[in-house]
Design an enzyme around this catalytic site. Structure first.
Site, mmCIF file in Angstrom:
data_model
loop_
_atom_site.group_PDB
_atom_site.id
_atom_site.type_symbol
_atom_site.label_atom_id
_atom_site.label_comp_id
_atom_site.label_asym_id
_atom_site.label_seq_id
_atom_site.Cartn_x
_atom_site.Cartn_y
_atom_site.Cartn_z
ATOM 1 N N GLY A 61 -9.540 -3.548 -2.497
ATOM 2 C CA GLY A 61 -10.497 -4.521 -1.990
ATOM 3 C C GLY A 61 -11.923 -4.188 -2.395
ATOM 4 O O GLY A 61 -12.706 -5.083 -2.755
ATOM 5 N N ASP A 77 0.810 -1.216 0.000
ATOM 6 C CA ASP A 77 0.000 0.000 0.000
ATOM 7 C C ASP A 77 0.844 1.267 0.000
ATOM 8 O O ASP A 77 0.610 2.181 -0.799
ATOM 9 C CB ASP A 77 -0.926 -0.020 1.221
ATOM 10 C CG ASP A 77 -1.695 1.277 1.387
ATOM 11 O OD1 ASP A 77 -2.807 1.372 0.843
ATOM 12 O OD2 ASP A 77 -1.182 2.205 2.049
ATOM 13 N N CYS A 83 -5.007 2.498 -0.224
ATOM 14 C CA CYS A 83 -4.837 1.869 -1.539
ATOM 15 C C CYS A 83 -5.252 0.400 -1.484
ATOM 16 O O CYS A 83 -5.907 -0.106 -2.396
ATOM 17 C CB CYS A 83 -3.389 2.019 -1.999
ATOM 18 S SG CYS A 83 -3.127 1.523 -3.708
ATOM 19 N N ASP A 84 -4.875 -0.293 -0.401
ATOM 20 C CA ASP A 84 -5.353 -1.659 -0.201
ATOM 21 C C ASP A 84 -6.877 -1.694 -0.130
ATOM 22 O O ASP A 84 -7.519 -2.577 -0.709
ATOM 23 C CB ASP A 84 -4.785 -2.227 1.105
ATOM 24 C CG ASP A 84 -3.406 -2.850 0.933
ATOM 25 O OD1 ASP A 84 -3.087 -3.271 -0.199
ATOM 26 O OD2 ASP A 84 -2.662 -2.919 1.908
ATOM 27 N N LEU A 85 -7.455 -0.751 0.605
ATOM 28 C CA LEU A 85 -8.909 -0.737 0.789
ATOM 29 C C LEU A 85 -9.627 -0.388 -0.506
ATOM 30 O O LEU A 85 -10.659 -0.982 -0.838
ATOM 31 C CB LEU A 85 -9.280 0.235 1.907
ATOM 32 C CG LEU A 85 -8.655 -0.090 3.270
ATOM 33 C CD1 LEU A 85 -9.009 0.980 4.297
ATOM 34 C CD2 LEU A 85 -9.093 -1.454 3.760
#
Length: 411
Positions: free
Chosen positions: A187, A153, A182-184
């Site tokens: 997802g 991220d 960024c990960d979220l």
């Protein structure tokens, strides 16, 4: 594969998900599916499981089993069953392939091509289940000059442009967001794409491979800043808490702290001025329209700071609420969970593990009138469901499971 869900009124009841992902982007997507009723089997390496189980402190202490799971792990693994299988062993890979043959969805975030040597890549799984929706989450996509790189991220917040517009330009070092956004983002995009592909599967019987990357997700989430560059040609800069296109829309100091004031249109600006500024201030040609306020941002900011200096935080927030101007405090995380609106929305959900240990989690944020999210399982301990799932899904006997454990295939 018959669903074990005891909550048939969920939107995804009966949908089966094989989750080979770990850390955050993939597990975030699969937790969304799980909250909506899908049955999610979280496949973990027997030697430690998901990396985030040790990303602490703080930890959830399990005195009975002498295990500790980090709070980071619990944020993205509710409503799942933990199955410990070593996919690097041929027997382990075969078990996963058998589970995939009956699944609707598979989510993985191995390095590009990393599952091919185990016969668990999309082409291999497609041979046993052509209907499967196979979602690969990577840092930089399945092809291109960066495809081989690992993606985290923090790296992608920098490479994807977010850090270039976050923080104050006069403070030197660029800043990342306080959460792994960024990960979220990735997802969330993965979950949306999976549901779209699942609908296509239901209509046509056809599965597909989804290529979901942190890089592409972050670039897409530049939103108005990306559009402003593409249309206007100017590179956006760091502006602290100021908005590039709306004024006033920022943090302001008051007598005992700070408040956020967001005047989204000229009417709201005029309403604020009526309460805090001298008569006629809102009609000043420098400030009468949002376009002019942007051009005269510094002068307006100085005036508003002067007007607000005699108000306390509670005074100005009540005054602005009464006149219809959006404003609010800057809450700590503790303040957030004490907030009466957050409590009314039921954003804290406490769930019990099989041993009775209580795990607090944050609720799925959308209220659905016909098919609400379900909260059936606390984030599981490592391997808590291995034997049960393999008995129930693959009809393995206790003897077979014991032999596989002895061989190091199962945890």
């Amino acid at each position: 594969m018959e669903s074990s869900s005891n909550h048939p009124n969920t939107a995804l009841a009966g949908v089966k998900v094989l989750d080979l992902s770990r850390v955050l982007a993939g597990p975030w997507a699969t937790q969304i599916l799980a909250d909506l009723g899908a049955e999610v089997f979280k496949i973990e390496n027997p030697k430690g499981g998901d990396d985030t189980r040790v990303w602490g402190p703080p930890f959830v202490d399990d005195e009975v089993n002498n295990r500790r799971d980090a709070a980071y792990y619990t944020c993205a693994n509710r409503n799942k069953e933990s199955v410990c299988i070593d996919l690097s062993k041929p027997d382990g890979a075969e078990l996963i392939k058998r589970l995939a043959a009956e699944a609707d969805i598979l989510v993985e975030n191995f390095k590009v091509g990393g599952l091919k040597k185990y016969g668990l890549d999309y082409d291999s799984i497609k041979e046993v289940n052509p209907r499967i929706v196979y979602c690969s989450v990577t840092g930089f996509s399945q092809s291109g000059p960066y495809a081989h790189r690992p993606g985290y991220d923090f790296l992608l917040q920098g490479m994807g442009g977010l850090m270039s517009i976050t923080g104050n330009s006069d403070e030197g070092e660029p800043l990342k967001a306080g959460v792994a956004v960024c990960d979220l983002f990735t997802g969330m995009y993965a979950a949306v794409a999976i549901l779209a592909a699942l609908n296509h599967q239901r209509v046509t019987g056809e599965g597909q491979h989804l290529d979901c990357s942190l890089m592409a997700s972050q670039v897409a989430m530049l939103a108005n800043q990306g559009a402003s560059f593409l249309i206007g040609g100017q590179v956006p800069k760091q502006m602290g808490n100021k908005h590039p296109s709306v004024v006033p829309y920022q943090v302001f100091p008051v007598a005992d702290g700070h408040v956020i004031i967001t005047c989204g249109n000229d009417r709201q600006f005029a309403a604020m001025c009526k309460e805090i500024a001298p008569p006629g201030f809102a009609e000043d040609p420098r400030f009468a329209t949002n376009e002019m306020r942007i051009l005269n941002r510094d002068a307006l900011e100085s005036e508003i700071i002067n007007f607000l200096s005699c108000f306390t935080r509670s005074e100005i927030l009540m005054l602005l609420e009464n006149c219809g101007v959006p404003a609010g405090p800057i809450n700590s995380i503790s303040d957030v969970f004490d907030d009466p609106q957050v409590q009314e929305m039921g954003m804290r959900i406490d769930l019990d593990r099989k041993d009775g240990q209580k795990i607090p989690t944050v609720a799925f944020p959308v209220q659905m009138s016909a098919t609400p999210a379900a909260y059936l399982k606390a984030p599981p301990t490592l391997g808590a469901d291995t034997a049960e799932v393999l008995e129930r899904r693959l009809n393995l006997s206790k003897r077979e499971i014991s032999e596989l454990r002895s061989a190091g295939v199962l945890g």
